[in-house]
Design an enzyme around this catalytic site. Structure first.
Site, short mmCIF file in Angstrom:
data_model
loop_
_atom_site.label_atom_id
_atom_site.label_comp_id
_atom_site.label_asym_id
_atom_site.label_seq_id
_atom_site.Cartn_x
_atom_site.Cartn_y
_atom_site.Cartn_z
CG LEU A 52 8.14 -11.90 -1.57
CD1 LEU A 52 8.59 -11.51 -0.17
CD2 LEU A 52 9.15 -12.85 -2.21
N PRO B 61 -7.46 -5.91 -10.50
CG PRO B 61 -9.13 -4.68 -11.55
CD PRO B 61 -8.81 -6.06 -11.07
NE ARG B 62 -2.38 -2.38 -3.89
CZ ARG B 62 -1.77 -3.21 -3.05
NH1 ARG B 62 -1.70 -4.50 -3.33
NH2 ARG B 62 -1.23 -2.76 -1.93
CD GLU C 212 0.97 -1.54 3.51
OE1 GLU C 212 1.76 -1.04 2.70
OE2 GLU C 212 -0.27 -1.63 3.29
N GLY D 263 -8.94 -9.67 -1.27
CA GLY D 263 -8.23 -10.61 -0.42
C GLY D 263 -7.98 -11.98 -1.01
#
Length: 420
Positions: free
Chosen positions: A335, A268-269, A61, A308
């Site tokens: 996206l 990895p997230r 976000e 990031g």
């Protein structure tokens, strides 16, 4: 009365919530134990009053909202900005994106006493909440303090709608305390209206996630990394989760049998998964480099153990797989790959981006794979057919470009609230 029952229930769960955040999450990531009192409404003395508070749940976000927030900074320089988040990785991303130009803290858990103290101490000029973080007490006390509440980039799936409708009285209370809601599309807007939001409070702006671009700095980093990686077939598996890491590694081992020079970049997230994924790679027999260390051109895997960087890492690839989709997680943002004209493959679980995937698929910029076997087949096709891979990527970028403009429309909404 409904909000009172909600608040009482939350208060009874407080020991479990505190234990989970401090001991369970804190064991995996020490950042959860830092600034812990902020979770309960403690406000640091350096935080300014009458600021614009912008809540972004976590890293995704924050990255999506960063261009909008930077425009708000330019247009409303007189108003300080506080960005709140729920996670330590989100907090780190705020610092990375904005340095000292904004203030940051954790959003308090929605205990009545915590949110009341938070709002009373800060007296915000405007509360902006990204997507669907709907907090009854936070909104109630903001409204009570005459602070407008704006929900931007708002989305609500049919599944979420049904969940909120089970608590219709509480949902109606939440809707009553929203000043304006900027929705992804008309379908999402209608769902919020079904929950009790007045029609004159809703505006359709589109998704700010379509306004993703690569900064000059990211373009420079991308060029450097591309040169390091060399001319080899590359695919990126971004934002992967436990239960998915293993499938990605299995797929890559299959790919190496027919394309030995292929490179997997696995990202990895969550940072607490960096070392477990390294262990999985070691156990699988695959040699790998770490993004945080030296790159070995002979290794078939690069572990992206940094934060990031995913947006420009996608730009190194011939094709991208977007994680959280081979398991029931709802998927992540496709996206970021489309911004670099990289085509998207996904597993079947995409409900978090049900407003985006249909458009990408219709534009032939993304494909859904039923499982790891189909993922292998599609990857095999695109890594061996660069023309088809480029076409998929071009289609993805065209879809992205045709849907841009939501940031400016959302900024108009925020401008109007600040001028009141």
């Amino acid at each position: 009365m409904t909000r009172f029952i909600y608040s009482l229930t939350l208060l009874l769960l407080a020991p479990l919530i505190a234990f989970y955040l401090y001991h369970v999450r804190g064991k995996k990531n020490q950042g959860y134990r830092t600034h812990f009192s902020q979770r309960f409404g403690a406000v640091s003395s350096h935080l300014p009053q009458e600021a614009i508070i912008i809540h972004c749940a976590s890293v995704g976000e924050i990255l999506a909202a960063a261009p909008l927030i930077k425009k708000i900074q330019c247009q409303h320089a007189a108003h300080p900005i506080i960005i709140t988040t729920n996670t330590p990785t989100g907090r780190n991303e705020i610092n990375k994106q904005f340095n000292d130009s904004v203030h940051s803290c954790y959003l308090p858990i929605d205990f009545g006493i915590a949110t009341r103290r938070f709002i009373k101490r800060l007296k915000p000029k405007l509360l902006v909440v990204l997507e669907t973080e709907l907090w009854p007490n936070l909104f109630h006390y903001a409204n009570q303090s005459h602070c407008p509440v704006a929900i931007i980039n708002a989305r609500l799936s049919d599944k979420s709608l049904r969940g909120y409708q089970k608590f219709s009285s509480l949902s109606k209370s939440i809707m009553d305390n929203i000043t304006v809601l900027a929705s992804h599309n008309d379908e999402d807007a209608k769902r919020f209206i079904k929950l009790g939001l007045k029609q004159n409070k809703v505006i359709t702006t589109g998704s700010i996630k379509f306004d993703v671009t690569l900064s000059n700095s990211e373009m420079e980093q991308l060029a450097v990394l591309r040169a390091q990686l060399g001319n080899r077939p590359i695919w990126v598996a971004g934002s992967t989760h436990p239960g998915e890491h293993e499938q990605i590694i299995d797929v890559h081992k299959q790919l190496l049998k027919e394309t030995p020079e292929a490179l997997l970049i696995i990202a990895p997230r969550h940072p607490e998964q960096f070392n477990p994924v390294a262990t999985l790679l070691t156990d699988s027999g695959l040699n790998f480099s770490r993004r945080s260390g030296a790159y070995n051109t002979n290794n078939p895997v690069l572990l992206a153990d940094t934060l990031g960087e995913l947006k420009f890492l996608y730009g190194c690839a011939d094709i991208a797989f977007v994680g959280g989709s081979l398991i029931e997680r709802g998927g992540h943002n496709p996206l970021e790959a489309a911004a670099s004209s990289i085509g998207v493959l996904s597993g079947p679980s995409t409900y978090n981006f049900s407003h985006i995937y249909p458009q990408l698929i219709a534009a032939n910029g993304a494909q859904i794979c039923s499982g790891k076997n189909e993922l292998f087949q599609q990857l095999s096709l695109y890594l061996q057919d660069s023309t088809a891979a480029k076409k998929l990527g071009q289609n993805a970028h065209t879809c992205l470009a045709s849907n841009q403009g939501a940031i400016n429309r959302t900024l108009d909404v925020i401008d109007s609230l600040l001028e009141q």
